[in-house]
Design an enzyme around this catalytic site. Structure first.
Site, short mmCIF file in Angstrom:
data_model
loop_
_atom_site.label_atom_id
_atom_site.label_comp_id
_atom_site.label_asym_id
_atom_site.label_seq_id
_atom_site.Cartn_x
_atom_site.Cartn_y
_atom_site.Cartn_z
N HIS A 109 0.80 -1.23 0.00
CA HIS A 109 0.00 0.00 0.00
C HIS A 109 0.83 1.27 0.00
CE1 HIS A 109 0.71 -0.48 4.36
NE2 HIS A 109 0.62 0.84 4.40
C1 UD1 Z 1 -2.42 5.42 5.63
C2 UD1 Z 1 -1.17 6.01 6.27
C3 UD1 Z 1 -0.04 5.01 6.17
C4 UD1 Z 1 -0.43 3.67 6.76
C5 UD1 Z 1 -1.72 3.18 6.11
C6 UD1 Z 1 -2.15 1.92 6.82
C7 UD1 Z 1 -0.85 8.44 6.12
C8 UD1 Z 1 -0.15 9.52 5.41
N1 UD1 Z 1 -0.77 7.22 5.56
O1 UD1 Z 1 -2.17 5.23 4.26
O2 UD1 Z 1 1.07 5.49 6.91
O3 UD1 Z 1 0.60 2.74 6.51
O4 UD1 Z 1 -2.74 4.18 6.26
O5 UD1 Z 1 -3.09 1.20 6.13
O6 UD1 Z 1 -1.47 8.68 7.11
N2 UD1 Z 1 -9.57 4.40 1.52
C9 UD1 Z 1 -10.75 3.72 1.46
N3 UD1 Z 1 -11.32 3.31 2.64
C10 UD1 Z 1 -10.77 3.54 3.85
C11 UD1 Z 1 -9.56 4.25 3.91
C12 UD1 Z 1 -8.96 4.66 2.73
O7 UD1 Z 1 -11.29 3.47 0.38
O8 UD1 Z 1 -11.34 3.12 4.88
C13 UD1 Z 1 -8.91 4.82 0.25
C14 UD1 Z 1 -9.28 6.24 -0.17
O9 UD1 Z 1 -9.34 6.26 -1.56
C15 UD1 Z 1 -8.06 7.03 0.27
C16 UD1 Z 1 -6.93 6.03 0.10
O10 UD1 Z 1 -7.50 4.77 0.42
O11 UD1 Z 1 -7.87 8.20 -0.47
C17 UD1 Z 1 -5.75 6.31 0.98
O12 UD1 Z 1 -6.13 6.45 2.36
P1 UD1 Z 1 -5.24 7.32 3.37
O13 UD1 Z 1 -5.71 7.14 4.76
O14 UD1 Z 1 -5.10 8.71 2.87
O15 UD1 Z 1 -3.80 6.70 3.20
P2 UD1 Z 1 -3.36 5.17 3.23
O16 UD1 Z 1 -2.74 4.84 1.92
O17 UD1 Z 1 -4.47 4.33 3.73
N1 UDP Z 2 -3.52 -6.26 8.80
C1 UDP Z 2 -4.75 -6.91 8.91
N2 UDP Z 2 -5.40 -7.27 7.76
C2 UDP Z 2 -4.89 -7.04 6.52
C3 UDP Z 2 -3.63 -6.39 6.43
C4 UDP Z 2 -2.98 -5.99 7.59
O1 UDP Z 2 -5.24 -7.16 10.02
O2 UDP Z 2 -5.54 -7.40 5.52
C5 UDP Z 2 -2.85 -5.81 10.04
C6 UDP Z 2 -1.44 -6.32 10.27
O3 UDP Z 2 -1.44 -7.55 10.94
C7 UDP Z 2 -0.84 -5.21 11.13
C8 UDP Z 2 -1.51 -3.95 10.60
O4 UDP Z 2 -2.69 -4.41 9.93
O5 UDP Z 2 -1.22 -5.40 12.50
C9 UDP Z 2 -0.59 -3.24 9.64
O6 UDP Z 2 -1.30 -2.23 9.02
P1 UDP Z 2 -0.89 -1.61 7.61
O7 UDP Z 2 -0.04 -2.58 6.86
O8 UDP Z 2 -2.14 -1.14 6.98
O9 UDP Z 2 -0.06 -0.31 8.04
P2 UDP Z 2 1.48 -0.02 8.37
O10 UDP Z 2 1.90 -0.95 9.43
O11 UDP Z 2 2.24 -0.16 7.09
O12 UDP Z 2 1.46 1.41 8.78
#
Ligand code: UD1
Ligand code: UDP
Length: 375
Positions: free
Chosen positions: A209
């Site tokens: 991601h």
């Molecule tokens: C965010 C965090 C990242 C973290 C990740 C965990 C920041 C800058 N990034 O990235 O550090 O590793 O979460 O998963 O805070 N969206 C949905 N449904 C949701 C949430 C998001 O559809 O419930 C989609 C939307 O199109 C959104 C995109 O995902 O624009 C990105 O979501 P966003 O929270 O901005 O950043 P992440 O890539 O999820």
């Molecule tokens: N995780 C989960 N389901 C998924 C993918 C990740 O429960 O389909 C959990 C994973 O075990 C960990 C956390 O989500 O505890 C990590 O989140 P993510 O990878 O979204 O964010 P990051 O750690 O990169 O910020």
């Protein structure tokens, strides 16, 4: 003592769960939980509250998605009212997401003490949005809790007073250790076997991601080149993040991945099923921060599809190899996991399931004592 705790995105939920439990055992602490709403899909948010027994948030700001500036600003505007209404003694933020820095900034500007859990991690890569969030949050925090020694060293190098910094272990690993037994009874592996997605060869798990990987068609394409080879050898289970799901379509890669018979796209999955899959996997390929750490504790080989990591202990003594996105390097790392000469990973110091207890004790010894409250 009143503490406002902030969560917003998926990895925050595993980190806050043991802290909410530790507060609940302490009659002197009133803990409020604020969800910013950064993540909002049922499978990116509510599911974790249910599975991990996290109390319903006291307040949900329901901010949702947006550009970095819009999302951060909207969280700040909404969170300021929360702090003015509740006047806490401290605000506690976890991790490195936009919700972390947004709420941290609001707290310190209103003169409220700021506590950062998972402080000091540095990838050294300022093009990564989280790296900016980490640097800024740490520079304004009053109390900083580190998961690994590199965090303590980074903060010392940046001139943060050592008295504010505490090495406590890892709340995310508290959650893992607490739920490992429960995860064993997940039926996901059997279900996927019945579907014919996995067989006696075992399987790999993939998560992706990071914007640097999935927003860029060329980088995403290189990763797919490597996955195309690996899936000929081992089925790949791919619970897909919503950002990545959208980008497969937007970047024109959906047909390419659909054509790969042994890569199985799934909705994001719940914590217990994900833990079960990871603990049974032959190898995990990821660009997640938390997954690098969880595989280290599970002692499952992890191939990190990034050029760097802010969690070096996972590669120094854990099961992690940092390989970047060059297909040749990914495939070489994959072959290494098959030789059986995989070195025995070690568990980092203090990743023992007691980090939240340590944190709450230190909060009481410092913040409560400074404000003259009974502890
Ligand atoms: C965010 C965090 C990242 C973290 C990740 C965990 C920041 C800058 N990034 O990235 O550090 O590793 O979460 O998963 O805070 N969206 C949905 N449904 C949701 C949430 C998001 O559809 O419930 C989609 C939307 O199109 C959104 C995109 O995902 O624009 C990105 O979501 P966003 O929270 O901005 O950043 P992440 O890539 O999820
Ligand atoms: N995780 C989960 N389901 C998924 C993918 C990740 O429960 O389909 C959990 C994973 O075990 C960990 C956390 O989500 O505890 C990590 O989140 P993510 O990878 O979204 O964010 P990051 O750690 O990169 O910020």
């Amino acid at each position: 003592m009143k503490i406002v705790n902030v969560v917003g995105a998926r990895p925050n939920f595993m980190k806050i769960a043991p802290l909410m439990e530790a507060y609940a055992n302490d009659p002197n602490i009133e803990a409020l939980l604020v969800h910013t709403g950064q993540h909002y899909d049922e499978k990116m948010s509510d599911l974790f509250f249910r599975q991990l027994g996290i109390p319903e948030p006291d307040i949900n700001l329901e901010i949702g998605s947006g550009s970095h500036a819009v999302q951060t600003a909207e969280i700040m505007k909404a969170f300021e009212s929360v702090i003015l209404d509740h006047r806490p003694d401290a605000v506690l933020v976890v991790g490195d997401v936009n919700s972390t820095i947004a709420c941290g900034l609001v707290a310190v500007k209103l003169g409220v003490k700021l506590i950062h859990v998972e402080a000091g991690l540095r990838s050294g890569d300022r093009s990564m949005p989280e790296e900016i969030n980490r640097l800024l949050t740490d520079s304004i925090s009053d109390l900083l809790f580190c998961t690994e020694q590199s965090g303590v060293d980074n903060l010392a190098r940046e001139g943060i007073a050592p008295a504010k910094v505490h090495m406590v272990g890892h709340v995310m690993i508290d959650t893992l250790l607490k739920n490992l037994e429960r995860a064993k009874s997940s039926t996901i592996v059997d279900e996927l076997r019945q579907k014919g997605w996995i067989d006696e060869r075992g399987f790999a798990v993939l998560t992706l991601h990071r914007p640097s990987n999935v927003d860029d068609p060329s980088t995403f394409g290189h990763i797919l080149d490597a996955l195309e080879q690996i899936q000929q050898d081992l089925p790949i289970l791919f619970p897909i993040h919503p950002r990545t799901r959208k980008n497969l379509v937007a970047l024109g890669l959906q047909e390419r991945i659909d054509a790969l018979e042994n890569i199985h796209l799934m909705e994001p999955i719940g914590y217990l099923d994900f833990l079960k899959l990871n603990s049974c996997a032959k190898v995990v390929l990821t660009d997640s921060g938390g997954v690098q750490e969880e595989t280290t504790v599970l002692k499952i080989p992890c191939i990190t599809l990034r050029e760097n990591t802010e969690r070096p202990v996972t590669a120094e003594i854990g099961s992690n190899q940092i390989v970047g996105t060059d297909p040749k390097r990914i495939l070489a790392a994959y072959e290494k996991t098959k030789t059986g000469r995989w070195r025995e990973p070690q568990i980092p110091p203090l990743w023992d399931g007691k980090a939240a207890e340590r944190i709450v004790r230190i909060i009481k010894e410092t913040i409560a004592c400074e404000s003259g409250q009974t502890v």
